[in-house]
Write a protein that holds these residues in place. Sequence first.
Motif, PDB file in Angstrom:
ATOM      1  N   HIS A  74       0.841  -1.203   0.000  1.00 55.06           N
ATOM      2  CA  HIS A  74       0.000   0.000   0.000  1.00 55.06           C
ATOM      3  C   HIS A  74       0.877   1.255   0.000  1.00 55.06           C
ATOM      4  N   LEU A  75       1.864   1.295   0.887  1.00 53.75           N
ATOM      5  CA  LEU A  75       2.783   2.436   0.937  1.00 53.75           C
ATOM      6  C   LEU A  75       3.680   2.467  -0.294  1.00 53.75           C
ATOM      7  N   GLY A  76       4.126   1.288  -0.722  1.00 51.04           N
ATOM      8  CA  GLY A  76       4.983   1.204  -1.900  1.00 51.04           C
ATOM      9  C   GLY A  76       4.297   1.734  -3.148  1.00 51.04           C
ATOM     10  N   ALA A  77       3.002   1.469  -3.279  1.00 53.14           N
ATOM     11  CA  ALA A  77       2.260   1.974  -4.434  1.00 53.14           C
ATOM     12  C   ALA A  77       2.194   3.501  -4.406  1.00 53.14           C
ATOM     13  N   SER A  78       2.032   4.076  -3.226  1.00 56.76           N
ATOM     14  CA  SER A  78       2.022   5.538  -3.100  1.00 56.76           C
ATOM     15  C   SER A  78       3.371   6.114  -3.507  1.00 56.76           C
ATOM     16  N   LEU A  79       4.454   5.502  -3.026  1.00 61.95           N
ATOM     17  CA  LEU A  79       5.803   5.981  -3.362  1.00 61.95           C
ATOM     18  C   LEU A  79       6.085   5.836  -4.858  1.00 61.95           C
ATOM     19  N   ALA A  80       5.719   4.684  -5.419  1.00 65.68           N
ATOM     20  CA  ALA A  80       5.968   4.448  -6.843  1.00 65.68           C
ATOM     21  C   ALA A  80       5.217   5.457  -7.710  1.00 65.68           C
ATOM     22  N   LEU A  81       3.967   5.753  -7.358  1.00 68.77           N
ATOM     23  CA  LEU A  81       3.183   6.729  -8.109  1.00 68.77           C
ATOM     24  C   LEU A  81       3.817   8.116  -8.008  1.00 68.77           C
ATOM     25  N   ALA A  82       4.199   8.517  -6.803  1.00 71.06           N
ATOM     26  CA  ALA A  82       4.804   9.842  -6.621  1.00 71.06           C
ATOM     27  C   ALA A  82       6.132   9.947  -7.366  1.00 71.06           C
ATOM     28  N   LEU A  83       6.914   8.871  -7.365  1.00 69.66           N
ATOM     29  CA  LEU A  83       8.185   8.894  -8.091  1.00 69.66           C
ATOM     30  C   LEU A  83       7.968   8.957  -9.609  1.00 69.66           C
ATOM     31  N   CYS A  84       6.953   8.263 -10.096  1.00 74.42           N
ATOM     32  CA  CYS A  84       6.641   8.328 -11.539  1.00 74.42           C
ATOM     33  C   CYS A  84       6.180   9.730 -11.941  1.00 74.42           C
ATOM     34  N   LEU A  85       5.398  10.361 -11.087  1.00 72.32           N
ATOM     35  CA  LEU A  85       4.878  11.688 -11.397  1.00 72.32           C
ATOM     36  C   LEU A  85       5.900  12.788 -11.140  1.00 72.32           C
ATOM     37  N   TYR A  86       7.002  12.463 -10.493  1.00 74.37           N
ATOM     38  CA  TYR A  86       8.022  13.470 -10.165  1.00 74.37           C
ATOM     39  C   TYR A  86       8.570  14.154 -11.414  1.00 74.37           C
ATOM     40  N   ARG A  87       8.654  13.416 -12.507  1.00 74.74           N
ATOM     41  CA  ARG A  87       9.196  13.990 -13.740  1.00 74.74           C
ATOM     42  C   ARG A  87       8.280  15.060 -14.341  1.00 74.74           C
ATOM     43  N   THR A  88       6.970  14.907 -14.156  1.00 72.79           N
ATOM     44  CA  THR A  88       6.028  15.855 -14.744  1.00 72.79           C
ATOM     45  C   THR A  88       5.484  16.867 -13.735  1.00 72.79           C
ATOM     46  N   ARG A  89       5.445  16.476 -12.475  1.00 71.34           N
ATOM     47  CA  ARG A  89       4.983  17.365 -11.395  1.00 71.34           C
ATOM     48  C   ARG A  89       6.053  17.372 -10.317  1.00 71.34           C
ATOM     49  N   ALA A  90       6.183  18.436  -9.642  1.00 71.09           N
ATOM     50  CA  ALA A  90       7.168  18.518  -8.554  1.00 71.09           C
ATOM     51  C   ALA A  90       6.560  17.911  -7.288  1.00 71.09           C
ATOM     52  N   ASP A 131      -0.087  11.946  -0.111  1.00 69.35           N
ATOM     53  CA  ASP A 131      -0.905  13.069  -0.594  1.00 69.35           C
ATOM     54  C   ASP A 131      -1.092  13.004  -2.107  1.00 69.35           C
ATOM     55  N   VAL A 132      -0.028  12.624  -2.830  1.00 67.42           N
ATOM     56  CA  VAL A 132      -0.128  12.481  -4.287  1.00 67.42           C
ATOM     57  C   VAL A 132      -1.132  11.387  -4.633  1.00 67.42           C
ATOM     58  N   ARG A 133      -1.042  10.259  -3.938  1.00 63.07           N
ATOM     59  CA  ARG A 133      -1.968   9.159  -4.222  1.00 63.07           C
ATOM     60  C   ARG A 133      -3.402   9.550  -3.874  1.00 63.07           C
ATOM     61  N   GLN A 134      -3.569  10.288  -2.787  1.00 60.84           N
ATOM     62  CA  GLN A 134      -4.911  10.744  -2.390  1.00 60.84           C
ATOM     63  C   GLN A 134      -5.529  11.617  -3.489  1.00 60.84           C
ATOM     64  N   ALA A 135      -4.711  12.489  -4.081  1.00 59.29           N
ATOM     65  CA  ALA A 135      -5.218  13.374  -5.137  1.00 59.29           C
ATOM     66  C   ALA A 135      -5.478  12.616  -6.438  1.00 59.29           C
ATOM     67  N   ALA A 136      -4.590  11.691  -6.781  1.00 58.35           N
ATOM     68  CA  ALA A 136      -4.714  10.982  -8.065  1.00 58.35           C
ATOM     69  C   ALA A 136      -5.694   9.818  -8.016  1.00 58.35           C
ATOM     70  N   LEU A 137      -5.687   9.087  -6.917  1.00 62.20           N
ATOM     71  CA  LEU A 137      -6.525   7.886  -6.783  1.00 62.20           C
ATOM     72  C   LEU A 137      -7.224   7.884  -5.423  1.00 62.20           C
ATOM     73  N   PRO A 138      -8.204   8.732  -5.218  1.00 68.04           N
ATOM     74  CA  PRO A 138      -8.796   8.866  -3.886  1.00 68.04           C
ATOM     75  C   PRO A 138      -9.404   7.581  -3.325  1.00 68.04           C
ATOM     76  N   SER A 139      -9.993   6.752  -4.170  1.00 72.35           N
ATOM     77  CA  SER A 139     -10.624   5.533  -3.643  1.00 72.35           C
ATOM     78  C   SER A 139      -9.584   4.537  -3.139  1.00 72.35           C
ATOM     79  N   SER A 140      -8.465   4.378  -3.856  1.00 75.88           N
ATOM     80  CA  SER A 140      -7.437   3.438  -3.396  1.00 75.88           C
ATOM     81  C   SER A 140      -6.650   4.003  -2.226  1.00 75.88           C
TER      82      SER A 140
END
Length: 164
Positions: A74-90, A131-140
């Motif tokens: 669960h935490l790993g998915a949040s980190l992976a999503l934030a790291l993937c989005l790091y290139r396009t969003r700060a 916080d990134v995961r909450q904004a991008a995927l609120p249900s998960s």
Amino acid sequence: MPVPILCDWCHEGRFQVQGPDAYACQACGNRTTGAAMPVGGDERLVVIAGILQVMTVPDGHQVITPDRRCYAPHLGASLALALCLYRTRATFPHTAAVAAAEDLLTVLDADQCGPWVFSPEQLDALIRAMDVRQAALPSSARQHPAFDAEIRNAHARSRRTPRS
């Protein structure tokens, strides 16, 4: 790194969990409780693979002991999503925060059971990722609200703890 506690009677066996705050030596059967084992201010009693151990926790760091194996992914998915989005969003404020997130992802992949000792920097990276995961995927992001709250509380405690 955790260190197993040896029995004070036989000096050979390690204490295994027998019940809530009850431990018994696996060699001689000597019984004790956590209250009978004083620990220093920077130490915590933890149970890893059923064996009672002492873990040193540096100033500002927080210990999180998950009670379900699904928390690491669960935490790993949040980190992976934030790291993937790091290139396009700060998603992280600087490269040190990115490095903390990458290190934390490695820790969670290697150890799904914990206990985890998180530095304030790792907790900050984790909160940003949540916080990134909450904004991008609120249900998960709402799958484990109690555990997420525990992480946020640990982050708040780490910010209040004075560092040496």
